[in-house]
Structure formats: C-alpha cells, structure tokens
Scaffold this motif. Sequence first.
Motif, short mmCIF file in Angstrom:
data_model
loop_
_atom_site.label_atom_id
_atom_site.label_comp_id
_atom_site.label_asym_id
_atom_site.label_seq_id
_atom_site.Cartn_x
_atom_site.Cartn_y
_atom_site.Cartn_z
N GLY A 259 0.83 -1.21 0.00
CA GLY A 259 0.00 0.00 0.00
C GLY A 259 0.86 1.26 0.00
O GLY A 259 0.65 2.18 -0.80
N HIS A 260 1.86 1.29 0.88
CA HIS A 260 2.81 2.42 0.88
C HIS A 260 3.51 2.54 -0.48
O HIS A 260 3.64 3.63 -1.05
CB HIS A 260 3.88 2.23 1.96
CG HIS A 260 3.40 2.48 3.37
ND1 HIS A 260 2.88 3.70 3.76
CD2 HIS A 260 3.40 1.69 4.47
CE1 HIS A 260 2.58 3.64 5.06
NE2 HIS A 260 2.87 2.43 5.52
N ALA A 261 4.00 1.40 -0.96
CA ALA A 261 4.83 1.42 -2.17
C ALA A 261 4.02 1.82 -3.40
O ALA A 261 4.50 2.56 -4.26
CB ALA A 261 5.47 0.05 -2.36
N CYS A 262 2.77 1.33 -3.48
CA CYS A 262 1.95 1.67 -4.66
C CYS A 262 1.62 3.17 -4.66
O CYS A 262 1.54 3.79 -5.73
CB CYS A 262 0.68 0.84 -4.69
SG CYS A 262 0.97 -0.87 -5.20
N TYR A 263 1.43 3.73 -3.48
CA TYR A 263 1.21 5.19 -3.41
C TYR A 263 2.40 5.88 -4.10
O TYR A 263 2.22 6.71 -5.00
CB TYR A 263 1.08 5.60 -1.95
CG TYR A 263 0.75 7.06 -1.68
CD1 TYR A 263 0.34 7.93 -2.67
CD2 TYR A 263 0.85 7.56 -0.37
CE1 TYR A 263 0.04 9.27 -2.39
CE2 TYR A 263 0.56 8.88 -0.08
CZ TYR A 263 0.16 9.73 -1.09
OH TYR A 263 -0.14 11.04 -0.80
N GLU A 264 3.61 5.51 -3.71
CA GLU A 264 4.79 6.14 -4.32
C GLU A 264 4.88 5.83 -5.82
O GLU A 264 5.20 6.70 -6.62
CB GLU A 264 6.06 5.67 -3.61
CG GLU A 264 6.17 6.12 -2.15
CD GLU A 264 6.36 7.63 -2.00
OE1 GLU A 264 6.83 8.28 -2.95
OE2 GLU A 264 6.01 8.16 -0.92
N GLN A 265 4.62 4.58 -6.18
CA GLN A 265 4.76 4.20 -7.59
C GLN A 265 3.72 4.87 -8.49
O GLN A 265 3.96 5.07 -9.68
CB GLN A 265 4.63 2.67 -7.75
CG GLN A 265 5.84 1.89 -7.24
CD GLN A 265 5.81 0.43 -7.67
OE1 GLN A 265 4.75 -0.16 -7.84
NE2 GLN A 265 6.98 -0.16 -7.82
N ASN A 266 2.56 5.18 -7.91
CA ASN A 266 1.46 5.66 -8.74
C ASN A 266 1.37 7.18 -8.84
O ASN A 266 0.46 7.71 -9.46
CB ASN A 266 0.13 5.09 -8.23
CG ASN A 266 0.03 3.60 -8.51
OD1 ASN A 266 0.66 3.10 -9.44
ND2 ASN A 266 -0.75 2.89 -7.71
N ILE A 267 2.31 7.87 -8.22
CA ILE A 267 2.31 9.34 -8.34
C ILE A 267 2.66 9.72 -9.78
O ILE A 267 3.51 9.07 -10.42
CB ILE A 267 3.30 9.96 -7.34
CG1 ILE A 267 2.82 9.70 -5.90
CG2 ILE A 267 3.48 11.46 -7.59
CD1 ILE A 267 3.81 10.11 -4.83
N ASP A 268 2.00 10.73 -10.28
CA ASP A 268 2.22 11.23 -11.64
C ASP A 268 3.72 11.31 -11.95
O ASP A 268 4.46 11.98 -11.23
CB ASP A 268 1.57 12.62 -11.74
CG ASP A 268 1.50 13.12 -13.18
OD1 ASP A 268 2.37 12.75 -14.00
OD2 ASP A 268 0.57 13.90 -13.46
N ARG A 269 4.14 10.66 -13.03
CA ARG A 269 5.57 10.62 -13.38
C ARG A 269 6.14 12.01 -13.65
O ARG A 269 7.36 12.23 -13.58
CB ARG A 269 5.82 9.73 -14.60
CG ARG A 269 5.73 8.26 -14.34
CD ARG A 269 6.94 7.76 -13.54
NE ARG A 269 6.56 6.59 -12.76
CZ ARG A 269 6.38 5.37 -13.25
NH1 ARG A 269 6.57 5.14 -14.53
NH2 ARG A 269 6.03 4.37 -12.48
#
Lengths: 491, 491
Positions: A259-269
């Motif tokens: 959950g933490h990691a997907c938040y970071e991964q899914n931020i607008d590139r």
Amino acid sequence: MSAFDALMGFTRETMALAQVAGRLGWDQETVMPRGAADQRAEEMAAMEAVLHARRVDPRVGEWLAAVDEAALDDVGRAQMRHIRRSYARNQKVPADLATALARLTSRAQGQWAEARAADDFAAFAPVLAEIVRLKREEASALAAGGDLYDALLDDYEPEAKAADLQAMFDALRPRLVALRAAALDKPAPKGVTGTFDEAAQMALSRKLALAFGYDLNLGRVDKAVHPFSSGSGLDVRITTRTNPADPFNCFYSTIHEVGHACYEQNIDRAYLLTPLGQGVSMGVHESQSRIYENQLGRSRAFTGWLYGQMRDAFGDFGIADEDAFYAAVNRLQNGFIRTEADEVQYNLHVMLRFDLERALIAGDLAVSDLESAWNERFAADFGFAVDRASNGCLQDVHWSVGLFGYFPTYSLGNVYAGCLNEALRKAVPDLDAQLAQGQTGAATGWLRENLQRHGGLMTPREVITQACGAAPSEAPLLAYLEDKFGALYGI
Amino acid sequence: MSAFDALMGFTRETMALAQVAGRLGWDQETVMPRGAADQRAEEMAAMEAVLHARRVDPRVGEWLAAVDEAALDDVGRAQMRHIRRSYARNQKVPADLATALARLTSRAQGQWAEARAADDFAAFAPVLAEIVRLKREEASALAAGGDLYDALLDDYEPEAKAADLQAMFDALRPRLVALRAAALDKPAPKGVTGTFDEAAQMALSRKLALAFGYDLNLGRVDKAVHPFSSGSGLDVRITTRTNPADPFNCFYSTIHEVGHACYEQNIDRAYLLTPLGQGVSMGVHESQSRIYENQLGRSRAFTGWLYGQMRDAFGDFGIADEDAFYAAVNRLQNGFIRTEADEVQYNLHVMLRFDLERALIAGDLAVSDLESAWNERFAADFGFAVDRASNGCLQDVHWSVGLFGYFPTYSLGNVYAGCLNEALRKAVPDLDAQLAQGQTGAATGWLRENLQRHGGLMTPREVITQACGAAPSEAPLLAYLEDKFGALYGI
C-alpha cells in the motif's frame, strides 16, 4: 535560466541525493554485511551533512524570493509551497539546536534498546527527559507563539491540528474500548495450526504484491527484521518477514507495505524527483497501507480468495472453510504491543501515546511520571496491567529518535482509510465480487486515480476531501469497525 | 582545529560519500529493479556533482597551503601527498573540458554498445575520434609539457612511465608469442564435460572465497553479468557469475575478485576512509587479483585440492586425475577476447592495446586507421585473422568511457604478481604442501603483511620493491610462465 528553473534544478538534485540516502537505509536492513555498521554510520552522516547543507543553502532563499509565483501554473505553485515550507522550517531551528538534537537522538536509540532489553525505564528516563527538553525548544522555535505540539505534528502531517485529532479520537476511543471488551468477551475464533514453509510464504507474498498492483519492474521484495517500504519514483522497494507459525504476519505485512509502495509508484511521473513526487504526509501514506491491508485485504471477499491460495500452497492448516478463515484472519487477542494489534485495538494504542506525548510536550507530564501514566491508561483501556516496561512505555523506538507528533498519524491514516473505503464502495458497487476473485484492480485503480497520482499537489486534508467528496471524519471508520466486528463476534 | 585536521575531516567525509556512490554501482549491477535506470542515472549524476565540487573545493587548497608538513609523521605526509596530488590534478583540468568529457563519455558508452552489436567500427569511429581529441586536450593540461600518455597513465598507476612499461613489454612480447605458438602446436589437453549445477557453483565459490581469506562479515558474494569487486574498508563486496558448462569461469572469477577484495579488506584499519585506506594503484590491485587467481589458484598444488572439492560437489566430470585437472584448468585455446584469455595470451592482448592507445594519444595513429592497425597486430601475434569488430577493436568498453592509460596496468599487475610470487615462494618454502590442502593462509598472510596492509602509504613501485626486496622486473613472470607452460605442454 529563471529563478524557478534554477530552484527546481537544485531541488531535483537534492531529492535525488535523498533517494540515495534512503537506499542506504534499505541496504542496511537487507544486504549490508554485519561488520560494516561503523563505516555505514559515517557514510550516512556524510550524506545527511550534504542534504542538510542543501536544505539551508542561502541560494534557496534567494531563488524563493526571486520567483514570480503569479506566472506559475498550479503545479509550479504547489512545488513552491513545498520548497518554501521546508526552507522556512529549517531556517527557524537554530543550527546548534539541530546539531544537539541529531547527536542526542543518534546516541539515544542505542540507550533505548539497552533499557528495553533490561526492562528498565529509569535507565532511559534521563535521556528521554533531555530529548523532550530539546524537542520543546525546537517546537518553540517552530511554533513562533503557536501551539508547541502542533508545530511538531506539522512535520509529519502538514497543517493538521492536535485539537482536531483530539476531537476525532475522543469520538473513537469509548466506542473502541466498548467494542474491544464486547468482542473479547465472546469465544475466540480458531487460529491456524501447523508450520508454513517460509519460501512458500515469500512466493505467495510476491503473488499478493502483484495482485495489489505493485510493479516489480520498479521495485523488489526482500526480507528484513521489520517490514518497511523505501524510496520514491522508479525505485520503491518493500520488505517483509516470515514466521513459520504465523503466515498472516508475512502476508499482511506485505500487503501493508505494498500500500505504501503503490502510493509512491502511482504518483504522476511528471512529478518525479520533485517535492510533489512523494506521498504528501504520514497520515495519507498510512491510509493507503491500511486500506490495502485491512478494508481490502482483510475483507470477507478477499480472504475468501486468499483461503484458496493458502490451501493450494500449504494444504490443510486447520481451518475448515472461508468463513472460519475470515474469522481467523480478523480475530482479536489481548496483547501489549501496538505493532501486533488488530484493527480494533490498534487505535487505542495510538491514542494512548498521543495523549501522553502531548502532555510531555505541553509540560503537563514529567518524564519521571511517564511509566505510571502509561500503565494507568493501559489498564483503563485494555482491562489488564502492563507487566514490564518492554511491554509498556519502552516498546516503541519513536520517542528515542525524537519522533513526537508522529504517532497520531497512524490513527489519522486509519480514519482516512475509513473515509476512502466508504467512497470507494459507493464508486465500485461490485467491489466484493472482484475481491473474491483476487482482483483488486477496481479498488487500487480508484485510489490511484482519486488520490495516489496527485502526490503532494494538494494538502493532506484537501486530497482526502476531494477523493471522498467530504471532509475527513472518524464516523466511517467507526461504522466499518462496528459493523465488521459486530458481525464477526455476534455483538 | 589544525589545518591538517580540518583537511582530513573534510577528506574523510568525501571518501565516505565516494563509498556511497560506489555502492550505488554495486546496487545497479546486482539488485536494482530494471525499470529504475533513468532515476538511477540522475542519482549517480547528483552524487558525482557533490563529489566533484568537494574535489575542487577551494578550502582544500587553503588547507593544503596552511599545513605544516614538517610537523607530520610519515603517515600524515603520505596522506598529504595523496590529497595534494588529487587536488592539483583536478585544478589542472579546465572545468568545461571535464564537463565535456563527462558528457561525451556518458553518451559514448551506449553508442559503443550499439556499434559492437552491429560489428560496425565505422559507426563508432567519429565518437571515438572526439574522445581521443578531448583526452589529448586533458593530457596536455595535465602533462604541462611532459609526455601526454604518461599524464593519463598517472591517473591509474601513479608515477609510472610508459617508457618503463614499454621496456618490460618489449622483453615479454616475443617470448610470449613464441610460448603461445609452441603450446598451441601441441595436442590440446582435455576439458571438463557435463553440466555443473549453478547453486553448487555458488556454494563452492563461497568456500573458495573463505579459503582465500575473504571476510564475509565485511563483505558478500552475489551474481552479476560481469564479475567485480566494489568498496573499501568495512564493506567490500564481490560478484561472480555462473555458466552451467564452465565452472572455471565462476571459480576463477571469484578468486580473482577475492584478490581485489582482500587487498581492500586487509589495509590497516587506521587508514579507514582516508586516502591511504584503499589500494594504491590499478597495477598493484591487479597484482593481488592475479596472484590469487593464477600463481596460487591455478597452481598444481591448489588445483589438486580443488579437484577433490569439485568431485565432491559434481561427481564425475570427465577428468581422470589431478594432473589431468591441472592441465584442463590451464589449457590454452585460440580466442579473440582479452577477458577470456589464459595466462600466456592475456598479456599479448594488453600490449596490443597499449601500443595502439599510445599511438592514438601521441597523434601517430588516426582513429580511422585503428581497426586495420588492430587487425594487423592481432594477426602478427596470434597467427589468425580477426573476423569481426566485436571480436577486435570494439570488444572492450574502456576507450568509450575515456579510459586511456588503464590497459597497461593489467599487464603491469601480472608483472608485479610474478615478482611477488618469486619472493613469496622464497619466504614460504613449503607453500605447495599447504596449497595442496586448500590452505592459503601462509600466502595471503605474507601478502597482507608485506603489501596489502600498507594501502596507499608508499608509491606503487615502492610497495612492490619493499615487498619483493628488488625493483619490479618482467623476468620472474616470464620465468614462471615458461616453466609452468613448458612443463604442461612438454616444450
């Protein structure tokens, strides 16, 4: 080059260096040779010195003054807000105070570990008293006449106010105390039995990580003593742990960190390596880990799918069917330790710490009285006595490293997760049918679209409010917990 | 604080940061998620910018001027020599030239890889010509009227002179050409057959690493595409690789990297994170990797022990006894590729490159004529024609990243290893009896005591001379090779 471009270029380089420093932490917890600790401490200190010098670099002040904000778009203004905020914060704290705090807390962590091992709060109390004294000084410098605790809270949950949290927690606490007592009064559901192969746990962990949308091309899963997520952007790594007797520890640690990691991964590139390119606050971060772990991962629907996966991987483990499995995953147990607590009791642990640390920072509680205050409160909420300091006020590392104002963000994250879950269930009416197939895409897609992708574009409260269509409130979390555990325990 | 203490404190922090940057390289080759490359490039560039700024920081010049060297001990003066040397070097190269070189070579590596994949030297020639032009400019700035090539060589082998190397190589080359031709004229020894389990190769690799004294408490062994050793002091990591058909690739890569790593691990701990706390030159470093790998690891005595280990691990692999195994480990084969070459032919590959790159830097050879010059020289020394550029002048990455002056340190390392082996065998008369038991302690202990522990205390030539009791010469290497391969091939 415009002042804004110069400022963003400098900031981007600083953020790249911060990623490097963060990855040293990952390395230390996963692959570092044991004997390298002394050298590593020097390497970390050197990186911190570089980062600190950049954070207070006077050129940042000059660029900030020179930027024409009216000429910027929304994204540019949001970047400016973050940079201005961070620079102002670091300007306010005198350099010698910052140095003294860094020195003290770096030493105190070891002293805390020793005191905890010896169950001897008195041995740690003088160190903690000095930390509280310096944190109060820091808070005074930051607050400029305002509330001391709010000034510290602001480091972890920008613009949150302790009084607002207190109002939420006051509404939660009595109902959770009652829910806890009622559930523990009922017969305990059966737990799993047997031994669970650790390699098979790790294999299913990776499957769970993928099921929740974690991109392994931009991350990796390793084992560590304490599970964590590390990094932003294109390199976000998680760790988990295995215990042969308790597979849920591994699986739900994994889902939490995903959950933490997907938040970071899914931020607008487009925000990569900028202040907008990371989770906006501890509370919002925790809302993502918690909704993945609990509202989704511990739901009746998803645990039904997980039951099948575990039967395939481990055969019979003493649980007869999906309903019994759901009860086993969600069963309440008495315990002293926050990090091992279930959904109902976890927030009681946090509120205890919140009240005590507010009193410490306000000067209303002396460190010498902390242990008895802790034990008294614990007995009141949990109904039994703390047996030793390592099960009580010495259990968490936070205060020893100067983290005051951090604890409440855990419960705020749960409150946010409750709000998001309510909105998500309205937006995706057939969510349970999907979760029952191990499909989280509709849920994680909704979270990505409505919250995660924005990174630091809005304030924490704003991003939750726009995602949920209403200001944050503890009511959805409370309703969710009372419904779920009321049904599970026949209350 | 004295100027010396200030200078050493600053330098120590810089060296700690350099360790961090180096570990990013390890991470990239071993554990980095594939998709993280773009972000990683920015992180590396940010670290390089920090390190570069520190290397040319004017405070270093002020401290250097202020230190009273007469008041220092030998160690302090040696530290000063390194710091002064490095600072002066970076002062001499104009900042815009350094930037232009960094930009060009960072782009050129990819262009080289593409040209190599296409076997198209003409596609890479213009890029290489530009690199040579800038390296000649850099050399002019560094040489201040002296020999251009010597100025570049000095970056890798301080105080070495190309003319001295040339004299050694001129003595080596005809004898090695003759030895090679004579050996390849004889029937080839039998090689190993079958498939070698890769996990078992890694397990034996770790055993070999330990046998050669590598401290796994301060290091680790991982797999990577290209084996390397990384780091100094308390965190020195190696990588190796496995090929199911060729276990020697794995085992001798491991022993080679262990030689590099043990040099770093065995430097006097008092020099940790200082200029003395790392291997003194590329040549001396290579002498350690080569003596571990060849004079010790490929000796009749040690291969006898290894044969038993491999029989235990893999059963029958088509080699009847220790003598046949020794011949298989040391067999010569025709080949185009330097990194795959045996002890006899390896130096011929290096000398070819040395002569060509000297001519390029002197301006006596145009890049447009490089491929034909390479192919002509290869045919002369190896007796057969290069079939394509990837087997010829495009096989090595070095020139594409601006490494001119680096190649000869490989052969210089072999020359040093020859000298050290001669001295070691005198100092430890029963060495072979120990190696035959898999015991390397007497050999590695002698190397630690006489060479490794000194780190950068002396110049490369000084440290070899005091260890061997004589100035370096190619004669011991030549005698060793002619004896060993003369006996093996009945020449």
